[in-house]
Design an enzyme around this catalytic site. Structure first.
Site, PDB file in Angstrom:
ATOM      1  N   ILE A  63      -1.487   8.479   7.799  1.00 44.77           N
ATOM      2  CA  ILE A  63      -1.425   7.168   7.117  1.00 44.77           C
ATOM      3  C   ILE A  63      -2.720   7.018   5.986  1.00 44.77           C
ATOM      4  O   ILE A  63      -3.342   6.101   6.325  1.00 44.77           O
ATOM      5  CB  ILE A  63      -1.223   5.855   7.549  1.00 44.77           C
ATOM      6  N   PRO A  64      -2.817   7.974   5.026  1.00 48.18           N
ATOM      7  CA  PRO A  64      -3.694   7.796   4.089  1.00 48.18           C
ATOM      8  C   PRO A  64      -3.645   6.587   3.133  1.00 48.18           C
ATOM      9  O   PRO A  64      -2.568   6.312   2.754  1.00 48.18           O
ATOM     10  CB  PRO A  64      -3.909   8.903   3.362  1.00 48.18           C
ATOM     11  N   HIS A  65      -4.624   5.734   3.209  1.00 44.67           N
ATOM     12  CA  HIS A  65      -4.330   4.265   2.535  1.00 44.67           C
ATOM     13  C   HIS A  65      -5.765   3.868   1.822  1.00 44.67           C
ATOM     14  O   HIS A  65      -6.809   4.120   2.439  1.00 44.67           O
ATOM     15  CB  HIS A  65      -3.765   3.361   3.142  1.00 44.67           C
ATOM     16  N   CYS A  66      -5.707   3.034   0.736  1.00 43.81           N
ATOM     17  CA  CYS A  66      -6.685   2.283   0.244  1.00 43.81           C
ATOM     18  C   CYS A  66      -6.296   1.121  -0.737  1.00 43.81           C
ATOM     19  O   CYS A  66      -4.963   1.034  -1.031  1.00 43.81           O
ATOM     20  CB  CYS A  66      -7.582   3.354  -0.578  1.00 43.81           C
TER      21      CYS A  66
END
Length: 149
Positions: A63-66
Site C-alpha cells: 500500500i504505497p501512499h502519500c
C-alpha cells in the site's frame, strides 16, 4: 467528487517486480487520469513515505501512499503483479498493490480509505476476488463498493 477508483486506475498486469518501476507504472495512470499533476514530485513523495516505514503488509499486500501537492483529489489505484513486488513485508513480495494518493493539506479521507481497505484485506475472499479478476472495470466497481468510497 469523482469516484475514488475507476477502471483506468486498475492494472491487472503490473510490468515489473522492481518496486520503483511498478509504482511508477501505476503513478503514470494517475497522471493520465488527471489525478496527479507532477509525476516526479508524486514519486518523490511516495519514496519519502516509503523511507519512513515500508508499506508492505502480510499476505502479499503493498500500500504505497502519500500526501502530495501533486495530487488533485483523493485517489486509490490497484495493481496486480504476477512476479510480486517487494514493499518490505516480512512474509515476502506483494502481488496486490493499492497506491493511495492524497492531496497535501487535505482532510483525513485517505486514512478512512486506508482503514476500510485494511479491514477488507484480512478477508481471504476479498483478496481472492482481486487475484482472480479479469476485468478492470469490475475490479474498480468491486473495490469501490467494498471500501465504501
Amino acid at each position: 467528487m469523482t469516484a475514488l477508483i475507476t477502471a483506468d486506475l486498475v492494472d491487472l498486469d503490473v510490468p515489473s517486480a522492481d518496486r520503483r518501476t511498478a509504482v511508477t507504472a501505476l503513478a503514470e495512470r494517475l497522471v493520465k487520469a488527471g489525478r496527479v499533476t507532477d509525476l516526479d514530485r508524486f514519486l518523490a513523495d511516495i519514496e519519502a513515505r516509503e523511507a519512513q516505514m515500508p508499506t508492505g503488509l502480510e499476505g502479499g499486500i503493498g500500500i504505497p501512499h502519500c500526501r502530495s501537492a501533486a495530487v488533485t483529489e483523493p485517489t486509490l489505484a490497484f495493481g496486480r503483479s504476477s512476479s510480486g513486488v517487494d514493499f518490505g513485508a516480512e512474509d515476502g513480495p506483494a502481488d496486490l498493490i493499492f497506491p493511495i494518493a492524497a492531496p497535501e493539506g487535505g482532510d483525513t479521507d485517505h486514512m478512512t480509505v486506508l482503514a476500510a481497505l485494511a479491514r477488507r484485506l484480512v478477508r481471504a475472499s476479498f483478496k481472492n476476488e482481486l487475484r482472480n479478476a479479469t476485468d478492470p472495470a469490475a475490479v474498480a466497481t468491486f473495490i469501490q463498493q467494498e471500501v465504501g468510497a
